[in-house]
Scaffold this motif. Structure first.
Motif, PDB file in Angstrom:
ATOM      1  N   MET A   1       0.838  -1.195   0.000  1.00  0.00           N
ATOM      2  CA  MET A   1       0.000   0.000   0.000  1.00  0.00           C
ATOM      3  C   MET A   1       0.874   1.247   0.000  1.00  0.00           C
ATOM      4  O   MET A   1       1.957   1.250   0.579  1.00  0.00           O
ATOM      5  CB  MET A   1      -0.909   0.023   1.240  1.00  0.00           C
ATOM      6  CG  MET A   1      -1.982  -1.042   1.266  1.00  0.00           C
ATOM      7  SD  MET A   1      -3.208  -0.701   2.552  1.00  0.00           S
ATOM      8  CE  MET A   1      -2.174  -0.801   4.017  1.00  0.00           C
ATOM      9  N   ASN A   2       0.354   2.295  -0.639  1.00  0.00           N
ATOM     10  CA  ASN A   2       1.097   3.545  -0.593  1.00  0.00           C
ATOM     11  C   ASN A   2       0.844   4.268   0.721  1.00  0.00           C
ATOM     12  O   ASN A   2      -0.005   3.874   1.525  1.00  0.00           O
ATOM     13  CB  ASN A   2       0.732   4.437  -1.796  1.00  0.00           C
ATOM     14  CG  ASN A   2      -0.761   4.749  -1.852  1.00  0.00           C
ATOM     15  OD1 ASN A   2      -1.398   4.955  -0.815  1.00  0.00           O
ATOM     16  ND2 ASN A   2      -1.314   4.778  -3.061  1.00  0.00           N
ATOM     17  N   SER A   3       1.601   5.338   0.917  1.00  0.00           N
ATOM     18  CA  SER A   3       1.549   6.054   2.196  1.00  0.00           C
ATOM     19  C   SER A   3       0.158   6.614   2.487  1.00  0.00           C
ATOM     20  O   SER A   3      -0.306   6.588   3.624  1.00  0.00           O
ATOM     21  CB  SER A   3       2.576   7.184   2.188  1.00  0.00           C
ATOM     22  OG  SER A   3       2.494   7.941   3.377  1.00  0.00           O
ATOM     23  N   ARG A   4      -0.530   7.080   1.454  1.00  0.00           N
ATOM     24  CA  ARG A   4      -1.859   7.669   1.656  1.00  0.00           C
ATOM     25  C   ARG A   4      -2.854   6.632   2.143  1.00  0.00           C
ATOM     26  O   ARG A   4      -3.650   6.894   3.053  1.00  0.00           O
ATOM     27  CB  ARG A   4      -2.331   8.299   0.344  1.00  0.00           C
ATOM     28  CG  ARG A   4      -3.678   9.005   0.467  1.00  0.00           C
ATOM     29  CD  ARG A   4      -4.046   9.678  -0.842  1.00  0.00           C
ATOM     30  NE  ARG A   4      -5.334  10.341  -0.733  1.00  0.00           N
ATOM     31  CZ  ARG A   4      -5.910  11.009  -1.722  1.00  0.00           C
ATOM     32  NH1 ARG A   4      -5.296  11.118  -2.895  1.00  0.00           N
ATOM     33  NH2 ARG A   4      -7.090  11.583  -1.543  1.00  0.00           N
ATOM     34  N   LYS A   5      -2.836   5.455   1.541  1.00  0.00           N
ATOM     35  CA  LYS A   5      -3.762   4.398   1.962  1.00  0.00           C
ATOM     36  C   LYS A   5      -3.472   3.948   3.387  1.00  0.00           C
ATOM     37  O   LYS A   5      -4.387   3.672   4.166  1.00  0.00           O
ATOM     38  CB  LYS A   5      -3.673   3.209   1.005  1.00  0.00           C
ATOM     39  CG  LYS A   5      -4.274   3.471  -0.363  1.00  0.00           C
ATOM     40  CD  LYS A   5      -4.218   2.232  -1.234  1.00  0.00           C
ATOM     41  CE  LYS A   5      -4.864   2.489  -2.596  1.00  0.00           C
ATOM     42  NZ  LYS A   5      -4.792   1.278  -3.468  1.00  0.00           N
ATOM     43  N   ILE A   6      -2.193   3.851   3.718  1.00  0.00           N
ATOM     44  CA  ILE A   6      -1.821   3.450   5.072  1.00  0.00           C
ATOM     45  C   ILE A   6      -2.352   4.457   6.089  1.00  0.00           C
ATOM     46  O   ILE A   6      -2.904   4.092   7.129  1.00  0.00           O
ATOM     47  CB  ILE A   6      -0.295   3.304   5.190  1.00  0.00           C
ATOM     48  CG1 ILE A   6       0.168   2.065   4.422  1.00  0.00           C
ATOM     49  CG2 ILE A   6       0.120   3.204   6.664  1.00  0.00           C
ATOM     50  CD1 ILE A   6       1.668   1.878   4.416  1.00  0.00           C
ATOM     51  N   LYS A   7      -2.200   5.735   5.778  1.00  0.00           N
ATOM     52  CA  LYS A   7      -2.688   6.766   6.688  1.00  0.00           C
ATOM     53  C   LYS A   7      -4.210   6.700   6.841  1.00  0.00           C
ATOM     54  O   LYS A   7      -4.754   6.882   7.934  1.00  0.00           O
ATOM     55  CB  LYS A   7      -2.270   8.147   6.188  1.00  0.00           C
ATOM     56  CG  LYS A   7      -0.777   8.436   6.340  1.00  0.00           C
ATOM     57  CD  LYS A   7      -0.438   9.828   5.833  1.00  0.00           C
ATOM     58  CE  LYS A   7       1.044  10.120   6.014  1.00  0.00           C
ATOM     59  NZ  LYS A   7       1.408  11.478   5.508  1.00  0.00           N
ATOM     60  N   THR A   8      -4.900   6.420   5.731  1.00  0.00           N
ATOM     61  CA  THR A   8      -6.373   6.323   5.792  1.00  0.00           C
ATOM     62  C   THR A   8      -6.808   5.152   6.670  1.00  0.00           C
ATOM     63  O   THR A   8      -7.679   5.295   7.542  1.00  0.00           O
ATOM     64  CB  THR A   8      -6.949   6.159   4.372  1.00  0.00           C
ATOM     65  OG1 THR A   8      -6.586   7.291   3.579  1.00  0.00           O
ATOM     66  CG2 THR A   8      -8.470   6.050   4.422  1.00  0.00           C
ATOM     67  N   TRP A   9      -6.200   3.992   6.450  1.00  0.00           N
ATOM     68  CA  TRP A   9      -6.554   2.823   7.257  1.00  0.00           C
ATOM     69  C   TRP A   9      -6.164   3.026   8.719  1.00  0.00           C
ATOM     70  O   TRP A   9      -6.882   2.578   9.628  1.00  0.00           O
ATOM     71  CB  TRP A   9      -5.868   1.573   6.697  1.00  0.00           C
ATOM     72  CG  TRP A   9      -6.587   0.984   5.521  1.00  0.00           C
ATOM     73  CD1 TRP A   9      -6.196   1.015   4.214  1.00  0.00           C
ATOM     74  CD2 TRP A   9      -7.834   0.279   5.548  1.00  0.00           C
ATOM     75  NE1 TRP A   9      -7.115   0.381   3.424  1.00  0.00           N
ATOM     76  CE2 TRP A   9      -8.128  -0.091   4.217  1.00  0.00           C
ATOM     77  CE3 TRP A   9      -8.721  -0.075   6.559  1.00  0.00           C
ATOM     78  CZ2 TRP A   9      -9.273  -0.795   3.867  1.00  0.00           C
ATOM     79  CZ3 TRP A   9      -9.875  -0.783   6.227  1.00  0.00           C
ATOM     80  CH2 TRP A   9     -10.138  -1.130   4.901  1.00  0.00           C
ATOM     81  N   SER A 161      -9.608  -3.211   9.865  1.00  0.00           N
ATOM     82  CA  SER A 161      -8.566  -2.212   9.588  1.00  0.00           C
ATOM     83  C   SER A 161      -7.240  -2.604  10.229  1.00  0.00           C
ATOM     84  O   SER A 161      -6.163  -2.347   9.667  1.00  0.00           O
ATOM     85  CB  SER A 161      -9.008  -0.840  10.078  1.00  0.00           C
ATOM     86  OG  SER A 161      -9.327  -0.870  11.461  1.00  0.00           O
TER      87      SER A 161
END
Length: 398
Positions: A1-9, A161
């Motif tokens: 996963m990219n950084s944005r997806k990780i932050k969202t989750w 999550s």
């Protein structure tokens, strides 16, 4: 996963966990004694047992049992009669001011062989009652159940999550690694993730079954509207059968047993109560096997004629409810399963407590380990969840 997806989750995991943590801790703590409620009842002396007698000792008529119970509370009506799964020498009779659902009930335990009153247990007081009410509805009735059901939904979101975040976080670490450094936060972070992933399946099963249990009252009402109302169409213009005009309950029970010869009686719901109709005495039968003993088959017997009028199959949603109740408490395989459930419950307390600790210590940054992990979840509190409550709604508290 990219950084944005990780932050969202990570955001989803953090806030779904934080909102439900306190309530899940409460349910985890109160659920632990409920797993052993029979054993604790014996220890406290509140569990009623029938005296030992030969297996072939004849039983008295159920009508006589009801007369004995009514004599103790002549100003009340009988709502339910039930027998414990492991003791057919005992009847529990529940009496209330009216047939309508209420928390104002009296219970009378009657010997099925002699017709003598063995006890009048008070089920609305004491330690186990407080644990049960906190676990089921927070002493807030249906509103409390639905609130806990929502907390259970947040728990499931936190679990999903947390699983999504586990893979990138553990990419550079061996499974089961708990780093022991001077600062305790890193150790608790690893322990939180380890216990969370180990108890994953159990958490999801207990969480989902607990959430289903909170819907029990609504599910039963829907069943009455969906199926029971169609069966009562022939009685549409008939008045409720008065107590004086009702047929023998013993004869009605024999008719129900004849209708389901391979099943045993679980409990009886009398006319006008939540589990019956104004015109029927409804007998809920159960199977003989460990699994089928949790599934109920209603048999509607005309309260006036003692004739069986219907024996509808339970719809899938009621079957799901009946299966979820004992599974939630590990009530399928006796003491071994209860012990496993208790150990997993304790592990969940650690998951919850460590998640809360990580949140409170979030301001203390932890130096990156030798094997770096992705910047997102590695430095965020990984918070797990715990089981929501049960509510043995279909179980009659007799």
């Amino acid at each position: 996963m990219n950084s944005r997806k990780i932050k969202t989750w990570a955001w989803v995991h953090k806030w779904s966990s934080l909102v439900c943590t306190v309530f899940m801790l409460l349910l985890c703590i109160t659920g632990l004694p409920l797993i052993f409620h029979h054993e604790i009842g014996h220890l406290l002396g509140t569990e009623v047992e029938s005296p030992k007698m030969p297996a072939n000792t004849p039983r008295v008529s159920l009508d006589r049992v009801l007369e004995t119970a009514r004599a103790k509370h002549p100003d009340r009506v009988v709502q339910f009669v039930s027998q414990p799964e492991d003791d057919d020498g005992l009847w529990f009779v529940t009496l209330t001011p009216t047939p309508a659902p209420t928390d104002d009930f009296k219970s009378v335990a009657v010997d099925a062989r002699t017709g003598a009153v063995l006890a009048q247990p008070k089920l609305d007081e004491g330690f186990m009652y407080v644990m049960f009410k906190l676990h089921v509805d927070l002493f807030a009735g249906l509103a409390g159940k639905l609130f806990l059901g929502f907390m259970g939904l947040l728990l499931l979101v936190a679990i999903v999550s947390g699983v999504v975040l586990y893979a990138p976080f553990m990419r550079k670490l061996d499974f089961g690694t708990v780093r022991r450094e001077k600062r305790p936060r890193l150790k608790w972070l690893d322990l939180h993730n380890l216990l969370g992933i180990v108890t994953l399946v159990w958490l999801f099963v207990v969480g989902s079954t607990g959430m289903i249990n909170t819907w029990a009252d609504l599910v039963i009402k829907y069943w009455q509207y969906d199926q029971l109302s169609a069966l009562l169409a022939p009685y549409k213009n008939e008045p409720t059968v008065p107590v004086a005009q009702r047929a023998s309950v013993q004869r009605s029970m024999e008719a129900a047993l004849q209708q389901t010869p391979d099943m045993k009686l679980s409990f009886v719901a009398f006319p006008g109560t939540a589990f019956s109709s104004p015109h029927h005495t409804t007998f809920f039968m159960r199977g003989n096997e460990p699994f089928t003993s949790k599934l109920l088959q209603p048999v509607l017997v005309d309260a006036k004629t003692a004739q069986v009028t219907a024996a509808p199959k339970m719809p899938w949603y009621l079957t799901a409810l009946l299966v979820s109740q004992p599974l939630h408490f590990g009530d399928y395989a006796g003491m071994p399963m209860q012990i496993i459930w208790a150990l997993l419950d304790i592990a969940t307390i650690i998951v919850l407590g460590s998640g809360l600790y990580l949140w409170l210590k979030r301001g203390n940054t932890v130096p990156a380990p030798a094997a770096p992990v992705p910047a997102g979840p590695g430095h965020r509190p990984q918070h797990g969840g715990q089981q929501p409550d049960p509510a043995p709604a279909m179980k009659v508290q007799a």
